[in-house]
Design a protein around this motif. Structure first.
Motif, short mmCIF file in Angstrom:
data_model
loop_
_atom_site.label_atom_id
_atom_site.label_comp_id
_atom_site.label_asym_id
_atom_site.label_seq_id
_atom_site.Cartn_x
_atom_site.Cartn_y
_atom_site.Cartn_z
N UNK A 14 -29.62 -9.87 4.33
CA UNK A 14 -29.41 -8.88 3.27
C UNK A 14 -30.04 -9.36 1.98
N UNK A 15 -29.74 -10.61 1.59
CA UNK A 15 -30.28 -11.15 0.33
C UNK A 15 -31.81 -11.22 0.36
N UNK A 92 -27.43 2.49 -9.97
CA UNK A 92 -26.13 1.93 -10.35
C UNK A 92 -25.53 1.15 -9.19
N UNK A 93 -25.61 1.70 -7.99
CA UNK A 93 -25.08 1.01 -6.81
C UNK A 93 -25.81 -0.31 -6.56
N UNK A 94 -27.13 -0.28 -6.60
CA UNK A 94 -27.91 -1.51 -6.39
C UNK A 94 -27.54 -2.57 -7.43
N UNK A 95 -27.42 -2.17 -8.69
CA UNK A 95 -27.06 -3.12 -9.74
C UNK A 95 -25.70 -3.74 -9.48
N UNK A 96 -24.77 -2.94 -9.04
CA UNK A 96 -23.40 -3.43 -8.84
C UNK A 96 -23.26 -4.36 -7.64
N UNK A 97 -24.19 -4.28 -6.69
CA UNK A 97 -24.11 -5.21 -5.56
C UNK A 97 -24.90 -6.48 -5.83
#
Length: 193
Positions: A14-15, A92-97
């Motif tokens: 994932x990373x 926003x979702x990408x930033x929060x993960x």
């Protein structure tokens, strides 16, 4: 243990995938803050920009300051309203993960949830019309959103007559605006004037 190794490899995958996408697509490192700010400069929809090979994706900005929480998005069909809404939610979702994001720069206040009301389809198997599905989902959003939520609402009220739809859209916006504990950052796309 084989399961622990598989879990560690999955996390590393994932990373690595997020890092690969960031490097290959010129993503930026977002600034995450406790303020209710949402500022994205030259944001791009990560999927649409890859699928739209015949022409370049036109980047878009979004700007909410601490005292601003509703943006109304208007325009004709096929003008990109829904893509824009989805793009903001994805960034926003990408930033929060913890991912870099498809934008030139981004400052994003932490959100507790992202609520979306996009698309129109009935659920015949459940005995629900398009309008009923839309109203049920909208009610769920209004009952569960907080001041830290991000609301993405696309053409609320389209599942019924024009006058009824306009009244519903207006009432939803007024509720979000006037409720003392809500004031969620909201992107609201509509054809209604």
């Amino acid at each position: 243990n084989i399961l622990e190794t598989a879990q560690a490899l999955a996390e590393m995958d994932v990373y690595l995938s997020l890092a690969d996408a960031a490097v290959n697509n010129q993503y930026c490192k977002p600034i995450i803050t406790e303020d209710k700010v949402l500022s994205i400069k030259e944001g791009r929809h990560p999927v649409v920009e890859k699928k739209q090979l015949s022409r370049a994706f036109v980047p878009n900005d979004v700007e909410f300051d601490e005292n601003e929480f509703i943006k109304i998005i208007t325009g004709p069909n096929m003008s990109g309203k829904s893509t824009y809404l989805r793009q903001v939610a994805l960034i926003v979702l990408l930033a929060q993960i913890g991912s870099f994001v498809p934008a030139k720069s981004a400052t994003i206040g932490v959100v507790d949830r992202i609520f979306t009301r996009i698309g129109a389809q009935d659920e015949i198997h459940a005995g629900q019309s398009t309008f009923m599905v839309e109203m049920t989902e909208t009610a769920n959003i209004l009952n569960n959103a907080t001041s830290r939520s991000l609301l993405i609402l696309d053409e609320i009220g389209r599942g019924t007559s024009t006058y009824d739809g306009l009244s519903i859209a207006w009432a939803v916006l007024e509720y979000i605006h006037n409720h003392p504990d809500l004031h969620s950052r909201t992107l609201f796309a509509t054809h209604f004037h």
